[in-house]
Design a protein around this motif. Structure first.
Motif, PDB file in Angstrom:
ATOM      1  N   CYS A   8       0.856  -1.176   0.000  1.00 30.06           N
ATOM      2  CA  CYS A   8       0.000   0.000   0.000  1.00 30.06           C
ATOM      3  C   CYS A   8       0.896   1.231   0.000  1.00 30.06           C
ATOM      4  O   CYS A   8       1.740   1.377   0.883  1.00 30.06           O
ATOM      5  N   ARG A   9       0.706   2.092  -0.979  1.00 27.29           N
ATOM      6  CA  ARG A   9       1.510   3.315  -1.037  1.00 27.29           C
ATOM      7  C   ARG A   9       0.947   4.328  -0.045  1.00 27.29           C
ATOM      8  O   ARG A   9      -0.247   4.588  -0.024  1.00 27.29           O
ATOM      9  N   GLU A  10       1.827   4.877   0.751  1.00 26.52           N
ATOM     10  CA  GLU A  10       1.436   5.848   1.763  1.00 26.52           C
ATOM     11  C   GLU A  10       1.489   7.259   1.193  1.00 26.52           C
ATOM     12  O   GLU A  10       2.175   7.496   0.194  1.00 26.52           O
ATOM     13  N   PRO A  11       0.758   8.208   1.790  1.00 27.53           N
ATOM     14  CA  PRO A  11       0.744   9.586   1.265  1.00 27.53           C
ATOM     15  C   PRO A  11       2.128  10.220   1.145  1.00 27.53           C
ATOM     16  O   PRO A  11       2.360  11.017   0.234  1.00 27.53           O
ATOM     17  N   ALA A  12       3.055   9.852   1.999  1.00 28.21           N
ATOM     18  CA  ALA A  12       4.400  10.430   1.955  1.00 28.21           C
ATOM     19  C   ALA A  12       5.266   9.830   0.857  1.00 28.21           C
ATOM     20  O   ALA A  12       6.419  10.221   0.687  1.00 28.21           O
ATOM     21  N   GLY A  13       4.714   8.854   0.108  1.00 31.15           N
ATOM     22  CA  GLY A  13       5.478   8.223  -0.964  1.00 31.15           C
ATOM     23  C   GLY A  13       6.213   6.970  -0.525  1.00 31.15           C
ATOM     24  O   GLY A  13       6.892   6.338  -1.319  1.00 31.15           O
ATOM     25  N   THR A  14       6.103   6.613   0.731  1.00 33.78           N
ATOM     26  CA  THR A  14       6.698   5.375   1.230  1.00 33.78           C
ATOM     27  C   THR A  14       5.664   4.254   1.098  1.00 33.78           C
ATOM     28  O   THR A  14       4.536   4.482   0.659  1.00 33.78           O
ATOM     29  N   TRP A  15       6.049   3.060   1.495  1.00 32.36           N
ATOM     30  CA  TRP A  15       5.191   1.895   1.320  1.00 32.36           C
ATOM     31  C   TRP A  15       4.947   1.186   2.643  1.00 32.36           C
ATOM     32  O   TRP A  15       5.803   1.168   3.517  1.00 32.36           O
TER      33      TRP A  15
END
Length: 60
Positions: A8-15
């Motif tokens: 799942c991609r997180e809003p900050a661009g991390t996973w």
């Protein structure tokens, strides 16, 4: 069989690696699997999926 662990991609661009059974981020030991780079998240999701499959095979 449906994959239990998904990226799942997180809003900050991390996973993150999410557990489809709980709908929450997966945990490995005492660590929640969030804030990862994509490659590491993919590797952990694969590992958790294999461990889950082994548990199901052995019935534990």
């Amino acid at each position: 069989m449906t994959q239990r662990y998904k990226l799942c991609r997180e809003p900050a661009g991390t996973w993150a690696v999410n557990d489809a059974l709980t709908g929450r981020p997966a945990e490995m030991g005492s660590r929640t699997i969030v804030g990862m780079n994509q490659q590491d998240a993919e590797e952990i999701a694969d590992l958790l999926g294999k461990l889950d499959a082994q548990r199901r095979e052995t019935g534990s």
